[in-house]
Write an enzyme that holds these catalytic residues in place. Sequence first.
Site, mmCIF file in Angstrom:
data_model
loop_
_atom_site.group_PDB
_atom_site.id
_atom_site.type_symbol
_atom_site.label_atom_id
_atom_site.label_comp_id
_atom_site.label_asym_id
_atom_site.label_seq_id
_atom_site.Cartn_x
_atom_site.Cartn_y
_atom_site.Cartn_z
ATOM 1 N N ASP A 217 -33.879 -1.526 -47.038
ATOM 2 C CA ASP A 217 -33.547 -1.370 -48.455
ATOM 3 C C ASP A 217 -34.461 -0.370 -49.156
ATOM 4 O O ASP A 217 -33.998 0.600 -49.766
ATOM 5 C CB ASP A 217 -33.632 -2.723 -49.177
ATOM 6 C CG ASP A 217 -32.590 -3.703 -48.683
ATOM 7 O OD1 ASP A 217 -31.465 -3.282 -48.395
ATOM 8 O OD2 ASP A 217 -32.908 -4.905 -48.588
ATOM 9 N N ASP B 17 -35.044 -13.136 -54.820
ATOM 10 C CA ASP B 17 -36.204 -12.272 -55.024
ATOM 11 C C ASP B 17 -36.097 -11.415 -56.275
ATOM 12 O O ASP B 17 -37.114 -11.098 -56.899
ATOM 13 C CB ASP B 17 -36.425 -11.382 -53.803
ATOM 14 C CG ASP B 17 -37.189 -12.100 -52.701
ATOM 15 O OD1 ASP B 17 -37.777 -13.155 -52.992
ATOM 16 O OD2 ASP B 17 -37.197 -11.607 -51.561
#
Length: 407
Positions: A18, A127
């Site tokens: 990511d 998150d």
Amino acid sequence: MKDTQIKKVVLAYSGGLDTSIIIPWLKENYGCEVIAVAADVGQGGELDGLHEKAIKTGASKLYIEDLTKEFVEDYIFPTIKAGAVYENKYLLGTSFARPIIAKRIVEIAKAEGADAIVHGCTGKGNDQVRFELAIKAFAPNMKIIAPWRVWELKSRDEEIDYAIAKNVPIALTRETNYSKDKNLWHLSHEGLDLEDPMNEPDYDKILEMGVSPERAPDEDTYVTISFEKGIPVALDGVKMGGVELIQKLNELGGKNGIGIADLVENRLVGMKSRGVYETPGGTILYHAHEVLETLCLDRDTMHYKQQVALKFADLVYYGQWYTPLREALSAFVDSTQETVTGDVKLKLYKGNIINAGVCSPYTLYDEEVATFGEDDVYDQMDSQGFINLFGLPIKVKAMLDEKRNVK
């Protein structure tokens, strides 16, 4: 999408899929300077080569911040002392790492004069909440950019395609493309075949911190953990700091198949998620601490603390570390830990943690009172009056019910 007022951003950077592709994406869509920040919370080799990779993919600089000691002392230990476990199994390995990372990123963003902070969390996960609540706690007016909410990429496969197109090196394949999070405390695995709860995990393929119980040796391992006021301070009589102690227990636990948790959990955003967690040393520490508390805490304090532990776990899981309630609960927990000092001996065997002895200078266990043998300190006739008073409401209700039923 492009915001011409964004000249410089600080990116929470791990070097994973990511965050690796976010750097070229930011350059392409914002034309801004990208400063990457990698937090060392004990993930080891994952930081190797990170500086070269970050610069090569477009970052102007990379900070690698060693937060491991602070992570252990200010986040892990308070959570152990609370006995906080999310949904009976999850030992919060990712959850309590996010607040300390975000706090440091805010400090760097302020020092660098950044216009925004960027993270690579998906719009489906926990998150994003944990990072952003921590950012709000220390920089309430800071702009936050979350590419997963706005870019056209819809899957990890598409992320891999993007990485290849932008010449971003990635250390995975489509077949091993699990979503992982690693730190000193744990390693999590999500995605691919694990998304179907009916699929048994292939532990020989995915485990990195240890082995499955079946692969563990056919012999037991003894370990004695010493605590002072709820904090582990020594193994087998050898004093050591928290980081080294957890590392040693990770080795022992991993070798003996300890601390593998396969669960479907309730994410904060509302969906259920299946994950496999490795927490070998942490599982041993939680067990040892709980055993010691059975000696050192009175019944009412222990039972109330168990209720507090549930709320504490929710707060950590939900990213609410920097809140008045979490701080207040920690103050209560710290008070309960004043006498949680002593030694706990455990036997580790093929995924099992077996109690092998516990002692404390503050023990509330009195063998003379508890004995089944003859004693001179407890009058067993005292129990008769106690039972009569304790059972009085039950007796009165039963007598009145009898009267009401008489015609």
